[in-house]
Write a protein that holds these residues in place. Sequence first.
Motif, PDB file in Angstrom:
ATOM      1  N   ALA A 121      45.649  56.998  -2.635  1.00 11.13           N
ATOM      2  CA  ALA A 121      46.915  56.667  -3.307  1.00 11.13           C
ATOM      3  C   ALA A 121      47.088  55.150  -3.352  1.00 11.13           C
ATOM      4  O   ALA A 121      47.486  54.583  -4.374  1.00 11.13           O
ATOM      5  CB  ALA A 121      48.092  57.328  -2.590  1.00 11.13           C
ATOM      6  N   LEU A 122      46.795  54.491  -2.250  1.00  6.73           N
ATOM      7  CA  LEU A 122      46.887  53.038  -2.200  1.00  6.73           C
ATOM      8  C   LEU A 122      45.930  52.401  -3.205  1.00  6.73           C
ATOM      9  O   LEU A 122      46.311  51.491  -3.952  1.00  6.73           O
ATOM     10  CB  LEU A 122      46.576  52.536  -0.787  1.00  6.73           C
ATOM     11  CG  LEU A 122      46.610  51.023  -0.591  1.00  6.73           C
ATOM     12  CD1 LEU A 122      48.021  50.486  -0.817  1.00  6.73           C
ATOM     13  CD2 LEU A 122      46.092  50.663   0.801  1.00  6.73           C
ATOM     14  N   VAL A 180      46.226  63.404  -4.601  1.00  7.19           N
ATOM     15  CA  VAL A 180      46.113  64.695  -3.958  1.00  7.19           C
ATOM     16  C   VAL A 180      44.663  64.871  -3.577  1.00  7.19           C
ATOM     17  O   VAL A 180      43.767  64.557  -4.351  1.00  7.19           O
ATOM     18  CB  VAL A 180      46.583  65.827  -4.901  1.00  7.19           C
ATOM     19  CG1 VAL A 180      46.412  67.172  -4.242  1.00  7.19           C
ATOM     20  CG2 VAL A 180      48.025  65.610  -5.315  1.00  7.19           C
ATOM     21  N   LEU A 181      44.433  65.333  -2.353  1.00  8.48           N
ATOM     22  CA  LEU A 181      43.073  65.397  -1.866  1.00  8.48           C
ATOM     23  C   LEU A 181      42.847  66.680  -1.075  1.00  8.48           C
ATOM     24  O   LEU A 181      43.614  66.983  -0.160  1.00  8.48           O
ATOM     25  CB  LEU A 181      42.813  64.181  -0.958  1.00  8.48           C
ATOM     26  CG  LEU A 181      41.421  64.047  -0.383  1.00  8.48           C
ATOM     27  CD1 LEU A 181      40.964  62.601  -0.512  1.00  8.48           C
ATOM     28  CD2 LEU A 181      41.387  64.472   1.070  1.00  8.48           C
ATOM     29  N   MET A 203      48.864  65.660  -0.063  1.00  8.45           N
ATOM     30  CA  MET A 203      49.394  64.975  -1.226  1.00  8.45           C
ATOM     31  C   MET A 203      50.153  63.756  -0.714  1.00  8.45           C
ATOM     32  O   MET A 203      51.048  63.883   0.127  1.00  8.45           O
ATOM     33  CB  MET A 203      50.332  65.880  -2.020  1.00  8.45           C
ATOM     34  CG  MET A 203      50.954  65.182  -3.218  1.00  8.45           C
ATOM     35  SD  MET A 203      51.958  66.276  -4.237  1.00  8.45           S
ATOM     36  CE  MET A 203      53.287  66.675  -3.116  1.00  8.45           C
ATOM     37  N   VAL A 204      49.757  62.595  -1.199  1.00  6.88           N
ATOM     38  CA  VAL A 204      50.441  61.362  -0.834  1.00  6.88           C
ATOM     39  C   VAL A 204      50.902  60.694  -2.124  1.00  6.88           C
ATOM     40  O   VAL A 204      50.099  60.323  -2.970  1.00  6.88           O
ATOM     41  CB  VAL A 204      49.535  60.400  -0.038  1.00  6.88           C
ATOM     42  CG1 VAL A 204      50.254  59.081   0.231  1.00  6.88           C
ATOM     43  CG2 VAL A 204      49.108  61.047   1.276  1.00  6.88           C
ATOM     44  N   SER A 233      52.822  65.228   2.044  1.00 12.33           N
ATOM     45  CA  SER A 233      52.893  66.664   2.253  1.00 12.33           C
ATOM     46  C   SER A 233      51.475  67.152   2.500  1.00 12.33           C
ATOM     47  O   SER A 233      50.557  66.783   1.763  1.00 12.33           O
ATOM     48  CB  SER A 233      53.487  67.333   1.011  1.00 12.33           C
ATOM     49  OG  SER A 233      53.449  68.735   1.149  1.00 12.33           O
ATOM     50  N   ALA A 234      51.293  67.960   3.533  1.00 14.25           N
ATOM     51  CA  ALA A 234      49.946  68.446   3.831  1.00 14.25           C
ATOM     52  C   ALA A 234      50.014  69.819   4.479  1.00 14.25           C
ATOM     53  O   ALA A 234      50.960  70.134   5.204  1.00 14.25           O
ATOM     54  CB  ALA A 234      49.210  67.473   4.739  1.00 14.25           C
ATOM     55  N   ARG A 235      49.010  70.611   4.201  1.00 14.93           N
ATOM     56  CA  ARG A 235      48.874  71.946   4.786  1.00 14.93           C
ATOM     57  C   ARG A 235      47.417  72.153   5.174  1.00 14.93           C
ATOM     58  O   ARG A 235      46.519  71.635   4.515  1.00 14.93           O
ATOM     59  CB  ARG A 235      49.264  73.038   3.774  1.00 14.93           C
ATOM     60  CG  ARG A 235      50.715  72.991   3.340  1.00 14.93           C
ATOM     61  CD  ARG A 235      51.642  73.437   4.470  1.00 14.93           C
ATOM     62  NE  ARG A 235      53.026  73.399   4.062  1.00 14.93           N
ATOM     63  CZ  ARG A 235      53.841  72.361   4.218  1.00 14.93           C
ATOM     64  NH1 ARG A 235      53.405  71.239   4.736  1.00 14.93           N
ATOM     65  NH2 ARG A 235      55.101  72.427   3.851  1.00 14.93           N
ATOM     66  N   GLY A 236      47.204  72.918   6.226  1.00 14.22           N
ATOM     67  CA  GLY A 236      45.849  73.241   6.635  1.00 14.22           C
ATOM     68  C   GLY A 236      45.847  73.967   7.959  1.00 14.22           C
ATOM     69  O   GLY A 236      46.851  73.992   8.670  1.00 14.22           O
TER      70      GLY A 236
END
Length: 160
Positions: free
Chosen positions: A139-140, A62-63, A71-72, A119-122
């Motif tokens: 994440a990788l 999560v970043l 979130m990946v 999932s992302a918001r902005g």
Amino acid sequence: MKFLDHMLWQIPHHAGIGVRLTCKGDLYVDEHHTMEDVAIALGDAMREAIGDKRGIERYGFVLPMDESRAMVLIDLGGRIDLEWDVEFTREYVGDTPTEMFGHFFKSLATAMRCNLHISARGENNHHLAEAIFKAFARALKAAVRRDPFNDTIASSKGVI
């Protein structure tokens, strides 16, 4: 595609991997094939580089980025799926169509043979896209990290 190049450079930088990628696409048609083919080539290369997956952590991020967050979730277990929960409010960011980002990650997940939940918001679409690429890279990085004290497969079945 300058904005895609900017996003792609986030992956090696934040994943701590080396990438050399050249694409001569058919941008005179549109961006679709170029973005898809880059994702497939990158996914194939990552899958090959990971190898037999012995000792990898397998999962991982999560970043936050300014007003955006991404979130990946990744599972390098060999099954393929993409859950995409991202809404862009612009058709393009720079010279890159935002509708192609979901397809890019679907193609990448297919080539890598992994599950990706993104999932992302902005509010700022540039920050939103950049947060996704950075979170994917982190994440990788977490998922491919090898445990020096464990060389088993991260699966109760013994195979991934």
